[in-house]
Structure formats: C-alpha cells, structure tokens
Write a protein that holds these residues in place. Structure first.
Motif, PDB file in Angstrom:
ATOM      1  N   ALA A  18       0.821  -1.207   0.000  1.00 53.42           N
ATOM      2  CA  ALA A  18       0.000   0.000   0.000  1.00 53.42           C
ATOM      3  C   ALA A  18       0.860   1.263   0.000  1.00 53.42           C
ATOM      4  CB  ALA A  18      -0.924  -0.003   1.210  1.00 53.42           C
ATOM      5  N   CYS A  19       2.022   1.235   0.571  1.00 52.09           N
ATOM      6  CA  CYS A  19       2.865   2.430   0.650  1.00 52.09           C
ATOM      7  C   CYS A  19       3.352   2.866  -0.732  1.00 52.09           C
ATOM      8  CB  CYS A  19       4.056   2.178   1.553  1.00 52.09           C
ATOM      9  SG  CYS A  19       3.585   1.893   3.259  1.00 52.09           S
ATOM     10  N   ASP A  20       3.579   1.939  -1.634  1.00 47.64           N
ATOM     11  CA  ASP A  20       4.055   2.295  -2.961  1.00 47.64           C
ATOM     12  C   ASP A  20       2.995   3.043  -3.759  1.00 47.64           C
ATOM     13  OD1 ASP A  20       6.450   1.074  -2.428  1.00 47.64           O
ATOM     14  OD2 ASP A  20       5.849  -0.830  -3.338  1.00 47.64           O
ATOM     15  N   PHE A  21       1.737   2.722  -3.545  1.00 50.85           N
ATOM     16  CA  PHE A  21       0.668   3.334  -4.310  1.00 50.85           C
ATOM     17  C   PHE A  21       0.226   4.670  -3.729  1.00 50.85           C
ATOM     18  CE2 PHE A  21       0.084  -1.255  -5.116  1.00 50.85           C
ATOM     19  CZ  PHE A  21       0.381  -1.235  -6.466  1.00 50.85           C
ATOM     20  N   THR A  22       0.458   4.895  -2.445  1.00 44.51           N
ATOM     21  CA  THR A  22      -0.034   6.123  -1.816  1.00 44.51           C
ATOM     22  C   THR A  22       1.010   7.216  -1.719  1.00 44.51           C
ATOM     23  OG1 THR A  22       0.480   5.234   0.370  1.00 44.51           O
ATOM     24  CG2 THR A  22      -1.753   4.880  -0.457  1.00 44.51           C
ATOM     25  N   ASP A  23       2.252   6.944  -1.983  1.00 44.33           N
ATOM     26  CA  ASP A  23       3.306   7.949  -1.884  1.00 44.33           C
ATOM     27  C   ASP A  23       3.532   8.622  -3.233  1.00 44.33           C
ATOM     28  OD1 ASP A  23       3.651   7.373   0.751  1.00 44.33           O
ATOM     29  OD2 ASP A  23       5.349   6.033   0.443  1.00 44.33           O
ATOM     30  N   LEU A  24       2.496   9.242  -3.760  1.00 41.68           N
ATOM     31  CA  LEU A  24       2.583   9.884  -5.060  1.00 41.68           C
ATOM     32  C   LEU A  24       2.589  11.395  -4.889  1.00 41.68           C
ATOM     33  CD1 LEU A  24      -0.046   7.748  -6.975  1.00 41.68           C
ATOM     34  CD2 LEU A  24       2.421   7.479  -6.979  1.00 41.68           C
ATOM     35  N   THR A  25       3.314  12.071  -5.752  1.00 41.90           N
ATOM     36  CA  THR A  25       3.288  13.527  -5.753  1.00 41.90           C
ATOM     37  C   THR A  25       2.247  13.985  -6.762  1.00 41.90           C
ATOM     38  OG1 THR A  25       5.036  13.584  -7.406  1.00 41.90           O
ATOM     39  CG2 THR A  25       5.717  13.747  -5.114  1.00 41.90           C
ATOM     40  N   PRO A  26       1.462  14.979  -6.421  1.00 43.86           N
ATOM     41  CA  PRO A  26       0.431  15.428  -7.359  1.00 43.86           C
ATOM     42  C   PRO A  26       1.042  16.090  -8.583  1.00 43.86           C
ATOM     43  CG  PRO A  26       0.475  16.822  -5.402  1.00 43.86           C
ATOM     44  CD  PRO A  26       1.428  15.700  -5.165  1.00 43.86           C
ATOM     45  N   THR A  27       0.491  15.793  -9.751  1.00 45.03           N
ATOM     46  CA  THR A  27       1.023  16.361 -10.992  1.00 45.03           C
ATOM     47  C   THR A  27       0.274  17.607 -11.418  1.00 45.03           C
ATOM     48  OG1 THR A  27      -0.416  14.898 -12.265  1.00 45.03           O
ATOM     49  CG2 THR A  27       1.827  14.132 -11.821  1.00 45.03           C
ATOM     50  N   ASP A  28      -0.883  17.868 -10.826  1.00 44.48           N
ATOM     51  CA  ASP A  28      -1.656  19.040 -11.207  1.00 44.48           C
ATOM     52  C   ASP A  28      -1.491  20.201 -10.231  1.00 44.48           C
ATOM     53  OD1 ASP A  28      -2.931  17.741  -9.170  1.00 44.48           O
ATOM     54  OD2 ASP A  28      -4.932  18.211  -9.876  1.00 44.48           O
ATOM     55  N   LYS A  29      -0.645  20.066  -9.248  1.00 45.74           N
ATOM     56  CA  LYS A  29      -0.415  21.109  -8.252  1.00 45.74           C
ATOM     57  C   LYS A  29       1.024  21.602  -8.357  1.00 45.74           C
ATOM     58  CE  LYS A  29      -4.258  20.051  -5.883  1.00 45.74           C
ATOM     59  NZ  LYS A  29      -5.455  20.657  -6.251  1.00 45.74           N
ATOM     60  N   VAL A  30       1.230  22.847  -7.974  1.00 47.97           N
ATOM     61  CA  VAL A  30       2.572  23.432  -7.980  1.00 47.97           C
ATOM     62  C   VAL A  30       2.946  23.744  -6.535  1.00 47.97           C
ATOM     63  CG1 VAL A  30       3.977  25.349  -8.795  1.00 47.97           C
ATOM     64  CG2 VAL A  30       2.184  24.420 -10.250  1.00 47.97           C
ATOM     65  N   GLY A  31       4.121  23.343  -6.136  1.00 46.21           N
ATOM     66  CA  GLY A  31       4.572  23.578  -4.777  1.00 46.21           C
ATOM     67  C   GLY A  31       5.030  25.011  -4.552  1.00 46.21           C
ATOM     68  N   ASP A  32       5.134  25.404  -3.291  1.00 44.64           N
ATOM     69  CA  ASP A  32       5.556  26.760  -2.944  1.00 44.64           C
ATOM     70  C   ASP A  32       6.967  27.064  -3.438  1.00 44.64           C
ATOM     71  OD1 ASP A  32       3.172  27.226  -1.697  1.00 44.64           O
ATOM     72  OD2 ASP A  32       3.908  26.685   0.298  1.00 44.64           O
ATOM     73  N   SER A  33       7.844  26.104  -3.368  1.00 42.33           N
ATOM     74  CA  SER A  33       9.229  26.341  -3.795  1.00 42.33           C
ATOM     75  C   SER A  33       9.307  26.584  -5.299  1.00 42.33           C
ATOM     76  CB  SER A  33      10.111  25.166  -3.402  1.00 42.33           C
ATOM     77  OG  SER A  33       9.651  23.985  -4.019  1.00 42.33           O
ATOM     78  N   GLN A  34       8.438  25.949  -6.084  1.00 43.66           N
ATOM     79  CA  GLN A  34       8.443  26.146  -7.533  1.00 43.66           C
ATOM     80  C   GLN A  34       7.876  27.516  -7.907  1.00 43.66           C
ATOM     81  OE1 GLN A  34       6.180  22.722  -8.684  1.00 43.66           O
ATOM     82  NE2 GLN A  34       8.014  21.592  -9.285  1.00 43.66           N
ATOM     83  N   ILE A  35       6.885  27.984  -7.174  1.00 46.42           N
ATOM     84  CA  ILE A  35       6.278  29.277  -7.490  1.00 46.42           C
ATOM     85  C   ILE A  35       7.266  30.406  -7.246  1.00 46.42           C
ATOM     86  CG2 ILE A  35       4.517  30.928  -6.745  1.00 46.42           C
ATOM     87  CD1 ILE A  35       2.657  28.600  -6.317  1.00 46.42           C
ATOM     88  N   LYS A  36       8.012  30.325  -6.187  1.00 45.50           N
ATOM     89  CA  LYS A  36       8.923  31.401  -5.824  1.00 45.50           C
ATOM     90  C   LYS A  36      10.151  31.470  -6.726  1.00 45.50           C
ATOM     91  CE  LYS A  36       7.491  31.233  -1.039  1.00 45.50           C
ATOM     92  NZ  LYS A  36       7.841  30.839   0.315  1.00 45.50           N
ATOM     93  N   THR A  37      10.502  30.398  -7.388  1.00 49.58           N
ATOM     94  CA  THR A  37      11.724  30.395  -8.188  1.00 49.58           C
ATOM     95  C   THR A  37      11.492  30.647  -9.670  1.00 49.58           C
ATOM     96  OG1 THR A  37      11.606  28.007  -8.447  1.00 49.58           O
ATOM     97  CG2 THR A  37      12.913  28.845  -6.613  1.00 49.58           C
TER      98      THR A  37
END
Length: 54
Positions: A18-37
C-alpha cells in the motif's frame, strides 16, 4: 485455522504494498518552492487564481 492464515497473509501483502501506491506527488499542483523560483509559474498561478475569482 487455514482460513485465518490466508487472511493474515493477504492483509500482510496489502499492508506492505500500500505504501508504494499512496506515496505519489500530485502532478496538477505546484509547490511553494516552484512558485517562488520561476516567474512563468508565478504568472500562471496568479492567472488561475484570477480566473476562479471572477
């Protein structure tokens, strides 16, 4: 007794995989670090906020 071993085995397999399937990063969201750079990402996110507000 045999049925309980099968159920415990299935639960253990599901618990370990179950851990392999739930540890996904969202592809439709942008993180705070990406917005600032990145300026273009900042403009895109502000356009998205503006379009939802109007």
């Amino acid at each position: 007794m045999k049925v309980s071993h099968i159920i415990i085995g299935i639960a253990a397999v599901m618990g370990f995989t179950a851990c392999d399937f739930t540890d996904l990063t969202p592809t439709d969201k942008v993180g705070d670090s990406q917005i600032k750079t990145d300026v273009s990402t900042l403009k895109q996110s502000l356009n998205g906020i503006y379009s939802k507000a109007s």
